[in-house]
Design a protein around this motif. Structure first.
Motif, PDB file in Angstrom:
ATOM      1  N   ILE A 121      59.191  59.643  43.581  1.00  0.00           N
ATOM      2  CA  ILE A 121      59.716  58.539  42.779  1.00  0.00           C
ATOM      3  C   ILE A 121      60.499  57.589  43.670  1.00  0.00           C
ATOM      4  CG2 ILE A 121      61.240  57.896  40.858  1.00  0.00           C
ATOM      5  CD1 ILE A 121      60.795  60.695  39.711  1.00  0.00           C
ATOM      6  N   ASP A 130      54.510  58.033  43.071  1.00  0.00           N
ATOM      7  CA  ASP A 130      53.895  58.355  41.784  1.00  0.00           C
ATOM      8  C   ASP A 130      54.529  57.530  40.671  1.00  0.00           C
ATOM      9  OD1 ASP A 130      52.099  60.676  42.523  1.00  0.00           O
ATOM     10  OD2 ASP A 130      54.016  61.389  43.295  1.00  0.00           O
ATOM     11  N   LEU A 131      55.790  57.148  40.880  1.00  0.00           N
ATOM     12  CA  LEU A 131      56.515  56.322  39.911  1.00  0.00           C
ATOM     13  C   LEU A 131      57.416  55.385  40.703  1.00  0.00           C
ATOM     14  CD1 LEU A 131      56.952  55.974  36.824  1.00  0.00           C
ATOM     15  CD2 LEU A 131      58.899  57.525  37.028  1.00  0.00           C
ATOM     16  N   PRO A 154      57.265  60.140  32.000  1.00  0.00           N
ATOM     17  CA  PRO A 154      56.335  60.756  32.966  1.00  0.00           C
ATOM     18  C   PRO A 154      56.818  62.119  33.460  1.00  0.00           C
ATOM     19  CG  PRO A 154      56.729  58.451  33.529  1.00  0.00           C
ATOM     20  CD  PRO A 154      57.725  58.819  32.476  1.00  0.00           C
TER      21      PRO A 154
END
Length: 292
Positions: free
Chosen positions: A33, A47-48, A88
């Motif tokens: 992240i 991923d984020l 998420p």
């Protein structure tokens, strides 16, 4: 989960990338992240990414804020839209190590309660994530003791503010390799306040010396060599010594063994291995591998 922060240029994103590579090499799952709304270049795509929600550049341009004010606004906006982060993560299982790359502005961790609010949201409720904060301080700071002890104080302040298991790291150890004897380096790994006594090389005054006045407030040089400044440094040193909270791990992000050693401390802090589901002996075997 490990959250990485520290002064700008300390190597947070480099460490995150090295950690991801190490996890991949060891076939461990990770979820990356990025919570730095100004970050641009990544070795591994997050991923984020907070920039999908808000960017520092847009905030500064549209609201006419400076970098620090804009960064605080970005995190306040994130807290108002926390489902961007939490939704998420609901699907990220316990075998994943969640790596959060944070901004370098130390004010976020020592001056305002924004990050503690974020930590509370992630560690409570349905997510119930075990977190460890990793604070990175560039190892070259050890050649300027005033910078080193300033960084040590910042680490201690953040530890008290965030109330998390903490791993403090001297990064970029390859830059100081061979420049300092191991015995001398140990005085920085476990900060030795007697380092403050070496005024000529440290730029700091720890003890009153004959012939020095109390500091003329109109003369900067006399202020930092006066008795009042010596008392301030002595008080700061005593504060660090009394709390005995801060010690450092050495990190060379280019050395996989060094990265692995730091990861082992993070795993212990979040009790990663204890949280894994026990496997049955045949869990990893396919049908064709089953015995008669």
């Amino acid at each position: 989960m490990g959250s990485r922060y520290g002064p700008a240029g300390a190597g947070k994103t480099t460490f995150s990338s090295a950690l991801i590579q190490h996890l991949r090499n060891n076939k461990r799952s990770c979820y990356y992240i990025n919570l730095d709304p100004a970050a641009e270049d990544f070795v591994y795509e997050p991923d984020l990414d907070i920039k999908d929600l808000i960017t520092l550049e847009d905030v500064m341009e549209e609201l006419h804020l400076g970098p620090n004010g804009g960064l605080i606004y970005c995190f306040e906006f994130l807290l108002e839209n926390l489902d961007f982060l939490t939704d998420p993560l609901e699907n990220v299982t316990e075998e994943y190590l969640i790596i959060i790359d944070m901004p370098g502005q130390i004010e976020l961790y020592t001056h305002v309660p924004i990050v503690p609010s974020l930590i509370k949201a992630l560690t409570k409720g349905s997510l119930n994530i075990s977190m460890c904060a990793a604070y990175l301080l560039e190892s070259t700071f050890i050649v300027d003791r005033s910078k080193f002890f300033s960084g040590t104080l910042s680490a201690m302040s953040a530890m008290l503010m965030m109330e998390l298991p903490h791993v403090n790291i001297l990064s970029k150890m390859d830059l100081v390799k061979g420049q300092m004897a191991r015995k001398e380096l140990k005085r920085y790994i476990d900060p030795d306040i007697s380092l403050l006594q070496d005024a000529p090389t440290s730029g700091l005054v720890y003890e009153y010396k004959d012939g020095l006045d109390n500091g003329d407030p109109t003369d900067a040089q006399k202020v930092v060599s006066g008795d009042s400044f010596a008392k301030l440094n002595r008080a700061v040193g005593q504060l660090i010594d009394d709390f005995s909270l801060v010690s450092f791990l050495k990190l060379d992000a280019q050395d996989e063994d060094s990265v692995g050693a730091v990861l082992s401390y993070i795993d212990d802090a979040i009790q990663f291995h204890e949280a894994q589901e026990p496997r049955e002996p045949n869990d990893d075997l396919g049908d064709g591998d089953m015995g008669e």
